[in-house]
Design a protein around this motif. Structure first.
Motif, PDB file in Angstrom:
ATOM      1  N   LEU A 261       4.462 -15.897  33.595  1.00  9.87           N
ATOM      2  CA  LEU A 261       5.660 -15.049  33.560  1.00  9.87           C
ATOM      3  C   LEU A 261       5.395 -13.624  33.076  1.00  9.87           C
ATOM      4  O   LEU A 261       6.308 -12.809  33.036  1.00  9.87           O
ATOM      5  CB  LEU A 261       6.716 -15.719  32.665  1.00  9.87           C
ATOM      6  N   HIS A 264       6.935 -10.373  34.761  1.00  3.24           N
ATOM      7  CA  HIS A 264       7.936 -10.828  35.742  1.00  3.24           C
ATOM      8  C   HIS A 264       9.007  -9.748  35.893  1.00  3.24           C
ATOM      9  O   HIS A 264       9.418  -9.137  34.902  1.00  3.24           O
ATOM     10  CB  HIS A 264       8.580 -12.143  35.289  1.00  3.24           C
ATOM     11  N   TYR A 266      12.207  -9.759  36.373  1.00  3.72           N
ATOM     12  CA  TYR A 266      13.509  -9.874  35.710  1.00  3.72           C
ATOM     13  C   TYR A 266      13.601 -10.997  34.675  1.00  3.72           C
ATOM     14  O   TYR A 266      14.440 -10.946  33.783  1.00  3.72           O
ATOM     15  CB  TYR A 266      14.643 -10.030  36.739  1.00  3.72           C
ATOM     16  N   LEU A 267      12.748 -12.018  34.749  1.00  2.00           N
ATOM     17  CA  LEU A 267      12.816 -13.091  33.754  1.00  2.00           C
ATOM     18  C   LEU A 267      12.118 -12.662  32.463  1.00  2.00           C
ATOM     19  O   LEU A 267      10.936 -12.341  32.464  1.00  2.00           O
ATOM     20  CB  LEU A 267      12.170 -14.367  34.291  1.00  2.00           C
ATOM     21  N   HIS A 271      15.583 -15.436  28.571  1.00  2.00           N
ATOM     22  CA  HIS A 271      16.222 -16.176  29.658  1.00  2.00           C
ATOM     23  C   HIS A 271      15.908 -17.670  29.641  1.00  2.00           C
ATOM     24  O   HIS A 271      16.606 -18.450  30.300  1.00  2.00           O
ATOM     25  CB  HIS A 271      15.805 -15.582  31.014  1.00  2.00           C
ATOM     26  N   ALA A 277      19.250 -19.768  34.483  1.00  2.00           N
ATOM     27  CA  ALA A 277      17.926 -19.199  34.781  1.00  2.00           C
ATOM     28  C   ALA A 277      16.875 -20.301  34.895  1.00  2.00           C
ATOM     29  O   ALA A 277      16.007 -20.264  35.776  1.00  2.00           O
ATOM     30  CB  ALA A 277      17.533 -18.194  33.696  1.00  2.00           C
ATOM     31  N   ASN A 281      14.742 -21.424  38.438  1.00  2.17           N
ATOM     32  CA  ASN A 281      13.340 -20.982  38.486  1.00  2.17           C
ATOM     33  C   ASN A 281      12.315 -22.013  38.014  1.00  2.17           C
ATOM     34  O   ASN A 281      11.109 -21.744  38.049  1.00  2.17           O
ATOM     35  CB  ASN A 281      13.172 -19.707  37.639  1.00  2.17           C
ATOM     36  N   LEU A 288       9.281 -23.046  32.235  1.00  2.00           N
ATOM     37  CA  LEU A 288      10.683 -23.401  32.460  1.00  2.00           C
ATOM     38  C   LEU A 288      10.826 -24.885  32.797  1.00  2.00           C
ATOM     39  O   LEU A 288      11.837 -25.510  32.458  1.00  2.00           O
ATOM     40  CB  LEU A 288      11.275 -22.526  33.565  1.00  2.00           C
TER      41      LEU A 288
END
Length: 334
Positions: A261, A264, A266-267, A271, A277, A281, A288
């Protein structure tokens, strides 16, 4: 000189035995070449998966392209800390991996097939009725089958010219699935599986070029099988620190998952405590997927049952999360 990449013509293999019995023994372990090799292996894989989704198209050795992902032929030399610990990425000549010369075809696929066999055995060994809710005794039946078949399974992955390595390597496989006496599983068992993969690199079955596939195909499949074991037999956490630990069962997918990540678009770390989220994802990122499994297995507010992770969600960047988790891993697990 290509001879530096070649494995030794003769190797001596020994059955591993427990060497860490007291606190001072931990010092010997952390000063050893084996520790440097193991941490170097973890960090190399950490670098290999940086910024990549689980669906990333990657190369597997020289057997054929699984995809078109870029793959470095050369990695930077390691930076060595004051006590000889590898701090950054080891080069392909680093001793954890012997390099490209005698790779058996489809080693990655054979490892996945091995894990599929373990998965099938779970289906063939349903939980038994018992008074205790946790630690279903059917796990011992499942484990006995692995204990009996481990060397045969490893022999499907290791070429015949390396048959002498099988008894040594198979011990790490048997140690990687939990304890049959206590019916528990924890980060020490996970570390045994990483050591199993590291051993396969040391003898040349896997190689530097396989680093993404090692994490995304083999280790991720291992995680799936371990989660199925944990759920099916209601295994206890081994050596868990409870609410103050990172997770009851795993650690490495948080390290490698946070590396995925980094940068990344936007993450952000904040999140991963957002249910939406995570649901959108989790199939792309190991971190995640771990969070999703925790929320499936535990009830109540996230901040209460997973306080360490809740605190980590306040860290501003994934690179800082990744660095912090590596420090924590060295201190708490390895």
């Amino acid at each position: 000189d290509s001879s530096e990449d070649a494995p030794p013509t003769t190797q001596n293999f020994i059955i591993p035995k427990k060497e860490i019995h007291t606190v001072p023994d931990m010092g010997k372990w952390k000063r050893s070449q084996a520790y440097a090799d193991y941490i170097g292996f973890i960090l190399t894989l950490n670098e290999g998966v940086k910024g990549k989704k689980l669906s990333f198209e990657y190369k597997v050795s020289e057997v054929g392209l699984v995809g078109l992902g870029p793959f470095p032929k050369q990695l930077p030399e390691p930076a060595v800390g004051p006590v000889g610990q590898v701090q950054t990425i080891p080069s392909p000549r680093h001793s954890w991996c012997l390099g490209p010369l005698y790779l058996p075809p489809q080693a990655i696929e054979k490892l996945v097939a091995l894990l599929n066999t373990l998965d099938r055995w779970i289906d063939e060994t349903p939980p038994v009725d018992q008074p205790s809710r946790f630690g279903n005794k059917a796990y011992r039946t499942w484990y006995a089958k692995l204990d009996q078949e481990a060397e045969n399974l490893v022999a499907t992955v290791v070429p015949t010219n390396l048959a002498a390595a099988v008894p040594e390597v198979a011990v790490y496989l048997k140690e990687s699935v939990g304890n049959s006496t206590r019916i528990d599983y924890g980060t020490g068992h996970e570390a045994a599986f990483a050591a199993f993969l590291c051993c396969l690199c040391k003898i040349g079955v896997l190689r530097v070029d396989d680093q993404i596939a090692i994490v995304f195909k083999v280790f991720n499949r291992y995680l799936e099988v371990m989660r199925k074991l944990q759920k099916t037999y209601r295994m206890e956490p081994a050596g868990s620190q409870g609410v103050w630990g990172l997770d009851d069962f795993q650690f490495l997918p948080f390290i490698w998952g946070s590396s995925q990540l980094i940068d990344h678009p936007y993450l952000e770390p904040r999140h991963f405590v957002d249910e939406k989220a995570v649901n959108e994802n989790h199939k792309d990122y190991m971190f995640l997927e771990c969070i999703l499994f925790i929320t499936e297995m535990k009830t109540g507010p996230f901040a209460e049952h997973s306080n360490q992770l809740w605190n980590i969600s306040a860290v501003p960047s994934w690179s800082k999360v990744n660095q912090g988790l590596i420090r924590m891993y060295k201190a708490e697990v390895s």
